[in-house]
Design an enzyme around this catalytic site. Sequence first.
Site, mmCIF file in Angstrom:
data_model
loop_
_atom_site.group_PDB
_atom_site.id
_atom_site.type_symbol
_atom_site.label_atom_id
_atom_site.label_comp_id
_atom_site.label_asym_id
_atom_site.label_seq_id
_atom_site.Cartn_x
_atom_site.Cartn_y
_atom_site.Cartn_z
ATOM 1 N N ALA A 150 27.780 -6.658 -3.659
ATOM 2 C CA ALA A 150 28.719 -7.546 -2.965
ATOM 3 C C ALA A 150 28.618 -7.379 -1.446
ATOM 4 O O ALA A 150 29.107 -8.220 -0.688
ATOM 5 C CB ALA A 150 30.145 -7.250 -3.429
ATOM 6 N N VAL A 188 30.547 -0.744 1.830
ATOM 7 C CA VAL A 188 30.209 -1.542 3.019
ATOM 8 C C VAL A 188 30.994 -2.856 2.980
ATOM 9 O O VAL A 188 31.614 -3.253 3.982
ATOM 10 C CB VAL A 188 28.689 -1.798 3.096
ATOM 11 C CG1 VAL A 188 28.355 -2.856 4.147
ATOM 12 C CG2 VAL A 188 27.947 -0.502 3.400
ATOM 13 N N GLU A 211 32.708 3.947 6.811
ATOM 14 C CA GLU A 211 33.142 3.743 5.414
ATOM 15 C C GLU A 211 33.479 5.066 4.732
ATOM 16 O O GLU A 211 33.123 6.142 5.216
ATOM 17 C CB GLU A 211 32.060 3.000 4.621
ATOM 18 C CG GLU A 211 30.730 3.731 4.568
ATOM 19 C CD GLU A 211 29.903 3.381 3.338
ATOM 20 O OE1 GLU A 211 30.468 3.403 2.231
ATOM 21 O OE2 GLU A 211 28.698 3.125 3.494
ATOM 22 N N LYS A 235 17.985 1.994 0.865
ATOM 23 C CA LYS A 235 17.096 2.836 0.063
ATOM 24 C C LYS A 235 16.183 1.952 -0.772
ATOM 25 O O LYS A 235 16.606 0.898 -1.260
ATOM 26 C CB LYS A 235 17.926 3.691 -0.885
ATOM 27 C CG LYS A 235 18.625 4.814 -0.187
ATOM 28 C CD LYS A 235 18.875 5.960 -1.146
ATOM 29 C CE LYS A 235 19.549 7.091 -0.412
ATOM 30 N NZ LYS A 235 20.998 6.994 -0.466
ATOM 31 N N ASP A 277 22.105 -7.633 -10.781
ATOM 32 C CA ASP A 277 22.813 -6.625 -9.987
ATOM 33 C C ASP A 277 22.478 -6.789 -8.508
ATOM 34 O O ASP A 277 21.435 -6.336 -8.032
ATOM 35 C CB ASP A 277 22.448 -5.218 -10.484
ATOM 36 C CG ASP A 277 23.346 -4.158 -9.851
ATOM 37 O OD1 ASP A 277 24.069 -4.475 -8.886
ATOM 38 O OD2 ASP A 277 23.321 -3.011 -10.333
#
Length: 307
Positions: free
Chosen positions: A145, A110, A29, A163, A142
Amino acid sequence: MTTNMQKNLSITPEILDAIHAGKPIVALESTILSHGMPYPQNVEFAHKVEEIVRGEGAIPATTAIIGGKLKIGLNAEELEIMCKAENVGKVSRRDVATYLATGMTGATTVATTMMIASMAGIRFFATGGIGGVHRGAEKTMDISADLQELANTPVCVVCAGAKSLLDLGLTLEYLETMGVPVLGLRTDELPAFYCRTSGFKLDYNCESEETVAKIMKTKWELGLKGGAVVGNPIPEEYALDYDEMEKVITKAIDMANEQGIHGKALTPFLLSHIKDMTDGVSFASNLQLAYNNAVAASRIAVAYSKL
Ligand code: PSU
Ligand code: MN
């Protein structure tokens, strides 16, 4: 691939050949470059991670949106653009059409990297950590996606877990609901990015990359949609202390709340403050865990190509 897809997609000749020949390919990415690491250290990282993939016998495919084109495979000049990150947005699934239609340049998350990879039939992807359910999501809603993409798009994402700025427990619950396999690679626990363990047990501990390849093959042969998460712990020598990191992360979240940071700006804000607060020690770990994931993803892709 449809003609309309081809119109928007630019794939390097090397990767195109590899796709046609069924060679192992590993997607990478660009958000990790543009919004996750400082310049110019990210340039060295971008090249080294590609070399690592090649060293394992796979072809690297870094993705981005440059000048309104979906790119699979970036040359040195394009990597430089993504690393400098001047006027480079952060593109998740909802942003893609706007970036293409208006000729903008953006780094792929991602979710978007999975989407672009799958358009070209690329099945494996190495990154640092995935997005997930943020702490406090029961109020803010939150939820990255990335999780929906994992539910729907057939790409296997090799990462160091996520994380702990995320709610790792809720992230696992969400993935379970969405039918996404979460596989430990030689671990019983979801890794917590800088730390090898998180306290969250996984149901499957794969003893080898080949086992992961077989599971993916079986899943896709069955016609089950979506991808998978492979949790690959950071090598012992680079792992950081869980409690220390927890303090830093909690402080970064408090700062974000105080400053009203939310939406797509939240993850980059937290990442950059975590880095600042740890004097770059966390950055060194970040590089190493991403290299380690590139090795594992390449080995899985190679094993898959032999099944
Ligand atoms: N987590 C990290 N480093 C990163 C990201 C997440 O430790 O660079 C990036 C990835 O590109 C991921 C994205 O897909 O952030 C998730 O952003 P959001 O939470 O806005 O979906
Ligand atoms: Mn978000």
